[in-house]
Design an enzyme around this catalytic site. Structure first.
Site, PDB file in Angstrom:
ATOM      1  N   ASP A  34      -1.559   6.760   6.380  1.00  0.00           N
ATOM      2  CA  ASP A  34      -2.597   5.847   5.918  1.00  0.00           C
ATOM      3  C   ASP A  34      -2.847   4.880   7.070  1.00  0.00           C
ATOM      4  O   ASP A  34      -2.014   4.024   7.362  1.00  0.00           O
ATOM      5  CB  ASP A  34      -2.106   5.099   4.669  1.00  0.00           C
ATOM      6  CG  ASP A  34      -3.097   4.046   4.184  1.00  0.00           C
ATOM      7  OD1 ASP A  34      -4.171   3.889   4.816  1.00  0.00           O
ATOM      8  OD2 ASP A  34      -2.801   3.386   3.171  1.00  0.00           O
ATOM      9  N   TRP A  38       0.830  -1.210   0.000  1.00  0.00           N
ATOM     10  CA  TRP A  38       0.000   0.000   0.000  1.00  0.00           C
ATOM     11  C   TRP A  38       0.858   1.250   0.000  1.00  0.00           C
ATOM     12  O   TRP A  38       0.521   2.248  -0.622  1.00  0.00           O
ATOM     13  CB  TRP A  38      -0.984  -0.004   1.174  1.00  0.00           C
ATOM     14  CG  TRP A  38      -2.018  -1.083   1.037  1.00  0.00           C
ATOM     15  CD1 TRP A  38      -2.215  -2.141   1.876  1.00  0.00           C
ATOM     16  CD2 TRP A  38      -2.996  -1.217  -0.013  1.00  0.00           C
ATOM     17  NE1 TRP A  38      -3.254  -2.927   1.409  1.00  0.00           N
ATOM     18  CE2 TRP A  38      -3.746  -2.385   0.257  1.00  0.00           C
ATOM     19  CE3 TRP A  38      -3.298  -0.482  -1.154  1.00  0.00           C
ATOM     20  CZ2 TRP A  38      -4.786  -2.826  -0.569  1.00  0.00           C
ATOM     21  CZ3 TRP A  38      -4.332  -0.906  -1.986  1.00  0.00           C
ATOM     22  CH2 TRP A  38      -5.055  -2.067  -1.685  1.00  0.00           C
ATOM     23  N   LYS A  83     -12.271  -1.637   6.899  1.00  0.00           N
ATOM     24  CA  LYS A  83     -11.493  -2.562   7.709  1.00  0.00           C
ATOM     25  C   LYS A  83     -11.974  -2.511   9.158  1.00  0.00           C
ATOM     26  O   LYS A  83     -12.233  -3.520   9.768  1.00  0.00           O
ATOM     27  CB  LYS A  83     -10.004  -2.216   7.629  1.00  0.00           C
ATOM     28  CG  LYS A  83      -9.553  -1.979   6.181  1.00  0.00           C
ATOM     29  CD  LYS A  83      -8.587  -2.989   5.636  1.00  0.00           C
ATOM     30  CE  LYS A  83      -8.556  -3.068   4.136  1.00  0.00           C
ATOM     31  NZ  LYS A  83      -7.708  -2.146   3.427  1.00  0.00           N
TER      32      LYS A  83
END
Ligand SMILES: *Cc1c(COP(=O)(O)O)cnc(C)c1O
Length: 358
Positions: A170, A101, A194
């Site tokens: 993030d 990511w 999530k």
């Protein structure tokens, strides 16, 4: 019947919340329609979005200098919005490369200017967070971007770098899973799917002053200022997703807030890592100091056994345990909604599987 869902995302939501939403799905507060059928400008939805924001502010201790925004496009759109809005011409944008990511965020930033990767654990297949003390940071950089939890590789920051330049994170896969000092960050973002809701929305917490940097020719929908000025209601927001965030954050407050939730998350992850460490059958590739409390990755002696493990676990109501397709192995994602009972069931199954297969 509800199962224990260890999927990395979209992930399990609290059963209590799912049942609450089901009860008012087609008739919200006696309006005769579902919340997703109601105007985003009306009183019902205004109350929902304001409560969602207030809950997040309360739970995380967010003060007035930060705005809390709801933006579509997931965490992945933030990879682009950040450099579009926050790059200062003539300076580098700094990124810590701790997994897939982070790499995706770096790729987008490169479209907008000079990127400097301040550290990388790629050489060791992203099995750790590189020691923060050795990062070489430029005091003139636009900002430093980190990925607080690496969903695919199972690593997590347990302390954050101290910087003079804006620190951006993030937090998609560990958002609101522990106590964090928001004041340390200039921007935090997370796809909701999530830890705090369904997919379709990202939560962005941004220091308002930062948007003074945004170039004037940035498209309206891609400007943070648009969301700040219009309280995330410039256009039609993802109303149902925001409603679910409201319910999940109500549930979190009822649970005792982030400190209480963090404690449960600690207990869950410690129990799981202990089980992995006990023998030689299960192996975790991550350096102990960098292990994630959200995504616990491990290997079995062979890939054939891993496949069997996933299949037999599923038959017992433990689903979503297959590791990310890029790395293989097993991954147990144990976000806030996974109860301790689910982890205990998984541990029982792991012990039994080891006995039958070693
Ligand atoms: C899942 C994830 C993303 C991608 O989220 P989308 O909402 O699908 O764009 C980005 N970063 C991290 C750390 C993630 O876990």
């Amino acid at each position: 019947m509800r199962v224990f869902n260890f999927s990395a995302g979209p992930a399990m939501l609290p059963t209590e919340v799912m049942e609450h939403a089901a009860r008012e799905f087609s008739d919200y507060h006696k309006t005769g329609c579902g919340i997703m059928e109601l105007t985003h400008r009306g009183g019902e939805f205004t109350e929902v979005i304001e409560a969602a924001e207030k809950n997040i502010r309360t739970l995380m201790g967010i003060g007035d200098e930060h705005a809390v925004l709801f933006i579509q496009g997931g965490a992945s759109l933030q990879f682009a919005m950040i450099p579009m809005n926050l790059h200062v011409p003539g300076t580098a944008m700094e990124y810590a490369d701790t997994g897939a990511w982070s790499s995706a965020a770096i790729k987008e930033a490169k479209l907008f200017g000079d990127v400097k990767v301040v550290c990388s654990s790629k050489d060791t297949n992203y099995n750790k967070i590189p020691d923060i003390r050795h990062w070489k940071l430029d005091p003139k950089a636009s900002y430093l971007h980190i990925t607080s939890n690496n969903t695919i590789f199972g690593t997590q920051y347990h302390s954050f770098p101290e910087t003079k330049i804006p620190l951006l994170a993030d937090m998609s896969s560990d958002f609101m899973s522990r106590v964090v000092d928001v004041g340390q960050f200039d921007l935090i973002y997370a796809g909701a799917q999530k830890n705090i809701g369904p997919s379709g929305v990202a939560v962005v917490i941004i220091k308002k002053e930062l948007v003074k940097r945004t170039p004037a020719n940035t498209p309206t929908m891609l400007k943070y200022a648009t969301y700040i000025d219009n309280k995330s209601l410039y256009n039609t927001p993802p109303t149902f997703a925001i409603y679910m965030i409201r319910l999940v954050t109500d549930w979190m407050i009822k649970k005792g807030g982030l400190a209480a939730i963090e404690k449960i998350n600690d207990t869950k992850s410690e129990a799981l890592y202990e089980t992995i460490e006990e023998g030689d059958f299960y192996k975790n590739p991550v350096e102990p100091a960098s292990r994630s409390k959200m995504n616990v990755v491990f290997r079995l002696p062979t890939e054939v056994l891993e496949e069997k493990f996933v299949k037999e676990a599923k038959a017992k109501g433990l689903i979503g345990l297959k590791g990310h397709r890029s790395v293989g192995g097993i991954r147990a994602s144990i976000y806030n909604a996974m109860p301790l009972e689910g982890v205990e069931k998984l541990i029982d199954f792991m012990n039994e599987f080891e006995k039958n297969n070693s």
